[in-house]
Design a protein around this motif. Structure first.
Motif, short mmCIF file in Angstrom:
data_model
loop_
_atom_site.label_atom_id
_atom_site.label_comp_id
_atom_site.label_asym_id
_atom_site.label_seq_id
_atom_site.Cartn_x
_atom_site.Cartn_y
_atom_site.Cartn_z
N TYR A 23 8.82 10.21 24.37
CA TYR A 23 8.07 9.13 23.74
C TYR A 23 8.93 8.40 22.72
O TYR A 23 8.99 7.16 22.71
CB TYR A 23 6.79 9.66 23.08
CG TYR A 23 6.17 8.65 22.14
CD1 TYR A 23 5.51 7.53 22.65
CD2 TYR A 23 6.29 8.79 20.76
CE1 TYR A 23 4.96 6.58 21.78
CE2 TYR A 23 5.74 7.85 19.90
CZ TYR A 23 5.09 6.76 20.42
OH TYR A 23 4.56 5.81 19.57
N ARG A 27 10.05 4.58 22.76
CA ARG A 27 9.62 3.71 21.66
C ARG A 27 10.79 3.05 20.96
O ARG A 27 10.76 1.85 20.65
CB ARG A 27 8.78 4.49 20.65
CG ARG A 27 8.00 3.54 19.75
CD ARG A 27 7.44 4.20 18.54
NE ARG A 27 8.49 4.27 17.54
CZ ARG A 27 8.42 4.98 16.42
NH1 ARG A 27 7.37 5.74 16.18
NH2 ARG A 27 9.39 4.98 15.55
N ASP A 80 5.39 0.00 28.29
CA ASP A 80 4.66 0.70 27.23
C ASP A 80 5.18 2.12 27.00
O ASP A 80 5.08 2.97 27.89
CB ASP A 80 3.18 0.74 27.60
CG ASP A 80 2.30 1.30 26.51
OD1 ASP A 80 2.81 1.68 25.43
OD2 ASP A 80 1.08 1.37 26.73
N ASN A 82 3.89 4.41 25.43
CA ASN A 82 2.81 5.39 25.41
C ASN A 82 2.68 6.18 26.70
O ASN A 82 2.00 7.20 26.74
CB ASN A 82 1.48 4.72 25.04
CG ASN A 82 1.46 4.37 23.57
OD1 ASN A 82 1.78 5.19 22.71
ND2 ASN A 82 1.12 3.14 23.27
N ARG A 85 3.77 9.40 25.62
CA ARG A 85 3.16 9.95 24.41
C ARG A 85 2.39 11.23 24.74
O ARG A 85 1.49 11.24 25.56
CB ARG A 85 2.20 8.92 23.83
CG ARG A 85 1.59 9.35 22.52
CD ARG A 85 0.59 8.29 22.01
NE ARG A 85 0.24 8.62 20.66
CZ ARG A 85 0.92 8.26 19.58
NH1 ARG A 85 1.99 7.51 19.70
NH2 ARG A 85 0.55 8.63 18.39
#
Length: 93
Positions: A23, A27, A80, A82, A85
């Protein structure tokens, strides 16, 4: 872009959350790439250097490096973060 990568690394260390590595990879690359071509370039250079160092010295193996690079590319391509995540990671991150 370099600052975004550093911030993601700091957050990863602070969170110290099992399963969150990918993650933070995604990110950091995502945030850096949002700054434009220079940010994406910085993210790629930093990610590639880190993975080379890690594969040479940490003993984590090719599979971990491949998975890290997949997350790096995912984020750098504007996708994304996520996706990577882990459940239960505090919303602060």
């Amino acid at each position: 872009g370099a600052w975004d990568m550093f911030r993601a690394y700091q957050d990863m260390r602070e969170a110290n959350y099992k399963g969150a590595d990918k993650y933070f990879h995604a990110r950091g690359n995502y945030d850096a790439a949002q700054r434009g071509p220079g940010g994406a370039w910085a993210a790629k250079v930093i990610s590639d250097a880190r993975e080379k160092w890690q594969s040479d010295t940490s003993g984590r193996g090719a599979e971990d490096t491949r998975a890290d690079q997949e997350a790096n590319t995912w984020g750098r391509n504007g996708r994304d973060p996520n996706r990577y995540r882990p459940a239960g990671l505090p919303s602060k991150y």
